[in-house]
Design an enzyme around this catalytic site. Structure first.
Site, PDB file in Angstrom:
ATOM      1  CG  HIS A 126     -83.393  35.154 -61.123  1.00 42.48           C
ATOM      2  ND1 HIS A 126     -84.339  34.425 -60.433  1.00 42.48           N
ATOM      3  CD2 HIS A 126     -82.892  36.051 -60.228  1.00 42.48           C
ATOM      4  CE1 HIS A 126     -84.407  34.843 -59.184  1.00 42.48           C
ATOM      5  NE2 HIS A 126     -83.537  35.835 -59.031  1.00 42.48           N
ATOM      6  CG  HIS A 162     -80.219  34.708 -55.272  1.00 39.80           C
ATOM      7  ND1 HIS A 162     -80.539  33.963 -56.386  1.00 39.80           N
ATOM      8  CD2 HIS A 162     -81.093  35.743 -55.252  1.00 39.80           C
ATOM      9  CE1 HIS A 162     -81.569  34.517 -57.001  1.00 39.80           C
ATOM     10  NE2 HIS A 162     -81.924  35.593 -56.334  1.00 39.80           N
ATOM     11  CG  ASP A 196     -81.030  39.024 -57.175  1.00 44.13           C
ATOM     12  OD1 ASP A 196     -81.472  38.310 -58.102  1.00 44.13           O
ATOM     13  OD2 ASP A 196     -81.534  39.045 -56.033  1.00 44.13           O
ATOM     14  CG  HIS A 252     -84.125  43.542 -57.399  1.00 39.19           C
ATOM     15  ND1 HIS A 252     -83.166  42.874 -58.123  1.00 39.19           N
ATOM     16  CD2 HIS A 252     -84.820  42.587 -56.722  1.00 39.19           C
ATOM     17  CE1 HIS A 252     -83.294  41.570 -57.920  1.00 39.19           C
ATOM     18  NE2 HIS A 252     -84.278  41.373 -57.058  1.00 39.19           N
TER      19      HIS A 252
END
Length: 285
Positions: A77, A233, A237, A260
Site C-alpha cells: 500500500h 483495491h 495492490d 501478490h
C-alpha cells in the site's frame, strides 16, 4: 513521445512521520537521485532493505521484503502511494517489521507524502516502456503487460460469493486518478482469512476500521467507499507490487484474479525479459 524531461522526485527535506502515541512507527525521509525506495529498520540499528523485486520473500496475503536478517512486511500500500504520486527516491523508516495497516488503503500514505512535500531532483526520470506483450498465467490467474502510450491498468476479479461474483475496471493511472479513484479503496478479505492473518501475526490490530470484511451474508462494515471498492483495491495492490520493478511503467497492465504472488513473480519476469521493453526519459503527452 514528448521531448520534455520529467525529473525524479523525492520527499522534501522536512520529511514527516506517522505517530502512535509517543512512538513514531513510520517516517518518510528524503533521498538523493538514484537512491530508490529503501525501508530502514530503526529498531535494528538502521539496517535497510531496498524495495526491489529481488528482495521479495514470503508472500502471505501481503508482500514482504528481506535482506540478510532484515524483514519488512505489508509494503504494497505504501509502495502504491509512492509510485502513484511519482516518488522515485525515499527512505521509509520503521520501528517494527510491518508497515502500519492504517485504514487498509493507501489514502493515509498519500496524505503523509503530501504533508511532507515533494521536491524535484536534477536527474531525469526513466520509465520502463513496454515494446511487446509479456504474460504470466497460473491456473485461472493471469497477468500481462501490453504496449501503450500511458500507464493503464485493467483488473478483473471473480469470487464464489454473491457480493463479488465479478468486478472489472480499467483506469489510466495519473497522480490525480490515483489519489481520487484508487488510493481510498481498502483491503478486503473474508472473515475466515482475517482471523487467519491475526493468528499469523499479520495486520495486527486489524478490525472493521482497516479492512472491508466479508461474511457469509455480506459486508460486515457499515458501507463501501465505492460500489466496486474490491477491484479498485486490487488495482492499488498491483501498482504497489509492480513498483518493485524499480521504474514507473508505460504500458497497459491487465490482470485477472491475481494476487501478490502472481504480481511479484510477473515483476521479476518483466525485469528479466529485457528485449520486451526499453528505458525512456519522457512519458507520452
Amino acid at each position: 513521445m514528448s521531448t520534455q524531461r520529467t525529473l525524479r522526485r523525492s520527499i522534501s527535506c522536512a520529511g514527516i512521520g506517522l505517530h502512535s502515541g509517543n512512538k513514531v512507527s513510520l517516517s518518510l525521509k528524503p533521498a538523493p537521485a538514484d537512491f530508490g525506495i529503501r525501508f530502514r529498520r530503526a529498531d535494528l540499528g538502521g539496517l535497510e532493505v531496498p524495495a526491489t523485486v529481488k528482495h521479495v520473500d514470503g508472500i502471505r496475503l501481503a508482500t514482504g521484503l528481506t535482506q540478510d536478517t532484515v524483514r519488512v512486511d505489508t509494503v504494497e500500500h505504501l509502495m502504491s502511494a509512492l509510485v502513484g504520486l511519482g516518488i522515485d527516491n525515499a527512505i521509509v523508516e520503521l520501528s517494527s517489521a510491518e508497515v502500519p495497516i492504517m485504514d487498509g488503503s493507501a489514502a493515509p500514505f498519500v496524505f503523509l507524502i503530501q504533508e511532507a512535500g515533494v521536491k524535484e531532483l536534477p536527474n531525469a526520470r526513466r520509465y520502463l516502456k513496454v515494446l511487446r506483450p509479456m504474460t504470466l498465467s497460473r491456473d485461472d490467474k493471469r497477468i500481462a503487460l501490453y504496449p501503450s502510450d500511458h500507464f493503464k491498468v485493467t483488473y478483473s476479479i471473480a469470487f464464489d460469493h454473491p457480493l463479488l461474483r465479478q468486478q472489472s475496471r480499467t483506469l489510466r493511472i495519473t497522480e490525480a486518478s490515483f489519489i481520487d479513484e484508487i488510493a481510498p479503496a481498502r483491503t478486503f478479505g473474508f472473515l475466515k482469512e482475517v482471523e487467519m492473518m491475526r493468528q499469523q501475526g499479520l495486520a495486527l490490530g486489524g478490525s472493521l476500521e482497516n479492512a472491508v470484511v466479508i461474511g457469509d451474508t455480506g459486508v460486515l462494515n457499515n458501507g463501501l467507499r465505492f460500489d466496486d471498492e474490491f477491484v479498485r483495491h486490487k488495482i492499488l495492490d498491483v501498482i504497489g507490487d509492480m513498483a518493485l520493478v524499480g521504474y514507473p511503467l508505460i504500458g497497459h497492465l491487465v490482470a485477472h484474479r491475481g494476487g501478490h504472488g502472481l504480481h511479484t513473480a510477473f515483476a521479476a519476469q518483466v525485469l528479466a525479459d529485457q528485449d520486451a521493453w526499453t528505458l525512456v526519459e519522457a512519458p507520452a503527452d
